[in-house]
Design an enzyme around this catalytic site. Structure first.
Site, mmCIF file in Angstrom:
data_model
loop_
_atom_site.group_PDB
_atom_site.id
_atom_site.type_symbol
_atom_site.label_atom_id
_atom_site.label_comp_id
_atom_site.label_asym_id
_atom_site.label_seq_id
_atom_site.Cartn_x
_atom_site.Cartn_y
_atom_site.Cartn_z
ATOM 1 N N ARG A 1 0.833 -1.221 0.000
ATOM 2 C CA ARG A 1 0.000 0.000 0.000
ATOM 3 C C ARG A 1 0.858 1.257 0.000
ATOM 4 N NH1 ARG A 1 -4.988 -1.485 4.041
ATOM 5 N NH2 ARG A 1 -6.202 -2.527 2.449
ATOM 6 N N GLY B 1 -11.295 -9.431 -0.789
ATOM 7 C CA GLY B 1 -10.188 -10.143 -0.139
ATOM 8 C C GLY B 1 -9.903 -11.530 -0.686
ATOM 9 N N GLY C 1 -13.961 -3.044 0.946
ATOM 10 C CA GLY C 1 -15.299 -2.528 1.225
ATOM 11 C C GLY C 1 -15.731 -1.488 0.208
ATOM 12 N N LYS D 1 -22.235 -16.636 0.793
ATOM 13 C CA LYS D 1 -23.676 -16.437 1.017
ATOM 14 C C LYS D 1 -24.295 -15.402 0.086
ATOM 15 C CE LYS D 1 -24.159 -17.625 5.825
ATOM 16 N NZ LYS D 1 -24.562 -17.132 7.121
HETATM 17 P P1 AMP Z 1 -17.034 -14.384 0.545
HETATM 18 O O1 AMP Z 1 -16.247 -13.775 1.651
HETATM 19 O O2 AMP Z 1 -18.504 -14.269 0.703
HETATM 20 O O3 AMP Z 1 -16.535 -13.951 -0.823
HETATM 21 O O4 AMP Z 1 -16.801 -15.946 0.660
HETATM 22 C C1 AMP Z 1 -15.566 -16.544 0.383
HETATM 23 C C2 AMP Z 1 -15.574 -17.914 0.981
HETATM 24 O O5 AMP Z 1 -16.619 -18.698 0.438
HETATM 25 C C3 AMP Z 1 -14.297 -18.661 0.691
HETATM 26 O O6 AMP Z 1 -13.516 -18.691 1.832
HETATM 27 C C4 AMP Z 1 -14.780 -20.054 0.253
HETATM 28 O O7 AMP Z 1 -14.139 -21.095 0.939
HETATM 29 C C5 AMP Z 1 -16.253 -20.042 0.597
HETATM 30 N N1 AMP Z 1 -17.001 -20.917 -0.314
HETATM 31 C C6 AMP Z 1 -16.904 -20.977 -1.640
HETATM 32 N N2 AMP Z 1 -17.700 -21.937 -2.132
HETATM 33 C C7 AMP Z 1 -18.355 -22.506 -1.096
HETATM 34 C C8 AMP Z 1 -19.301 -23.558 -0.968
HETATM 35 N N3 AMP Z 1 -19.744 -24.197 -2.047
HETATM 36 N N4 AMP Z 1 -19.719 -23.879 0.270
HETATM 37 C C9 AMP Z 1 -19.244 -23.240 1.335
HETATM 38 N N5 AMP Z 1 -18.350 -22.209 1.286
HETATM 39 C C10 AMP Z 1 -17.904 -21.849 0.081
#
Ligand code: AMP
Length: 392
Positions: free
Chosen positions: A36, A347, A370, A199
């Site tokens: 950074r 991230g 963010g 999610k």
């Molecule tokens: P996010 O911070 O919402 O972008 O989520 C990233 C995380 O989602 C990563 O650490 C992945 O391990 C997890 N992830 C990806 N695919 C799946 C899945 N099919 N089931 C559970 N977790 C997942």
């Protein structure tokens, strides 16, 4: 975008206060990762070369507001000042009493000074007008250059721009916004958004916004499970959100969302879990979908190859475990191979880009987690909004 830019202004003999993002990891009193800091060097060098007196400011971590830095020295920017001095090859004094004794800034004899962590100042987080005025009085020109904090309306990112005699965007911020606008405001088409991650609920606004503008939307990771369920597929015990099934249907009605045809499943979420590739009709009640299948990955790669613009956020599987990483690796490499314009941020996405060594081949990697996500949601970033308001 209609804000002033630092490179359009005459900085000769001006006091130029630049808000940077020096929120870097510190270990044993030293900067542990200076990415950074290095990113800000062109801005600082440009201002110095133009004959400006450069005053830098930033936050570091989350110190307690109103408590003097001597009582929370772990949040002091001293390691950053030392590091900057090496990189710039000049003295970079760290100034602590700039609010009570502003004259001290002109007495340092150095062309670059760094103000102590702004987050210890009372009113910083609340965007207090008096604090913002005090910052503004330190300079002739205020330069906002910290994209990573542009989604926060704080005294050093927002209020100061309102009260400064002149306020403009620095090169780092301007480049980031130009890249985002290129993909979001007037993109070359077809435009694809790839939204993965755990999610739907945490990416709902992004999905809603992108579904109105993308020609194709690929959903992956845990997010895809809710969409598969909405299409009547048995997803076993995969991560999903039953309350968002109707929303998934609405999104599918709005835009083209190609769903996986094969998946990689396991009986447990574990580093050493056995991975099995299955067709959608073969999923058992105790299966968990942890990646897209190889045929789906190839199909998505082919679709990606036809795009002129790609926006990517989120892995399409649990890429941290190697047996569930093929989907994310294939997608990352396909985006890297695409000769159109690609932008990625967030991230986990940046970790994946690093893991598959495609950093050089993505057109633009956003530095602001963010702030990137809010921008992609279509939210106006307060620090940019104020630069536009005070521009003309
Ligand atoms: P996010 O911070 O919402 O972008 O989520 C990233 C995380 O989602 C990563 O650490 C992945 O391990 C997890 N992830 C990806 N695919 C799946 C899945 N099919 N089931 C559970 N977790 C997942």
């Amino acid at each position: 975008m209609t804000f002033r830019r630092m490179n359009q202004l005459d900085l000769t003999a001006k006091s130029v206060l630049i808000r940077e993002d020096f929120n870097v990891p510190i270990a044993a009193g030293k900067v542990a990762n200076d990415m950074r800091i290095r990113a800000t060097l062109p801005t600082i060098e440009m201002a110095r070369a133009a004959g400006a007196k450069v005053i830098l400011m930033s936050h570091l971590g989350r110190p307690e507001e109103g408590v003097i830095i001597d009582q929370q020295v772990q949040f002091s920017l001293q390691p950053v000042a030392d590091h900057l001095a090496q990189l710039l090859n000049c003295d970079v004094p760290l100034v602590n009493d700039y609010l009570t004794n502003p004259d001290c800034l002109s007495n340092t004899g150095s062309s670059v000074v760094l103000l102590e962590n702004v987050r210890v100042n009372n009113g910083e987080k609340g965007n207090d007008a008096n604090l913002a005025k005090s910052y503004a009085e330190l300079c002739d020109i205020f330069v906002m250059d910290a994209f990573g904090t542009a989604h926060r309306a704080q005294a050093s990112t927002h209020g100061v721009a309102e009260y400064a005699a002149v306020a403009c965007a620095g090169p780092l911020l301007a480049t980031e916004l130009d890249a985002l606008d290129r993909s979001l405001q007037d993109p070359a088409r077809p435009l694809m958004a790839v939204v993965g991650g755990a999610k739907v609920s945490s990416k709902l606004e992004i999905l809603k916004n992108l579904s109105t503008m993308a020609d194709q939307l690929i959903v992956g990771g845990g997010i895809a499970n809710t969409f598969l369920l909405a299409s009547g597929i048995n997803i076993g015990k995969s991560l999903h959100e039953p309350g968002l099934v109707d929303m998934a249907r609405e999104l599918m009605a709005k835009t083209n969302i190609p769903l996986p045809t094969d998946v990689v499943v396991a009986k447990e979420f574990a580093e050493n879990a056995t991975a099995t590739t299955k067709q959608l009709t073969e999923i058992d009640d105790n299966d968990m979908i942890l990646d897209i299948g190889p045929a789906t990955a190839l199909r998505f790669a082919e679709l990606i190859g036809n795009m002129k613009t790609i926006i990517w956020n989120g892995p399409v599987g649990v890429f941290e475990f190697s047996q569930f990483a093929n989907g994310t690796e294939t997608v990352a490499k396909a985006i890297a191979k695409n000769t159109g314009f690609s932008i990625a941020g967030g991230g986990e996405t940046i970790s994946a880009i690093g893991k598959y060594s495609v950093t050089e081949d993505i057109s633009y990697i956003s530095t602001g987690g963010g702030a990137f996500l809010e921008y992609v949601q279509g939210i106006k970033l307060p620090a940019v909004d104020i630069l536009e308001k005070v521009a003309f």
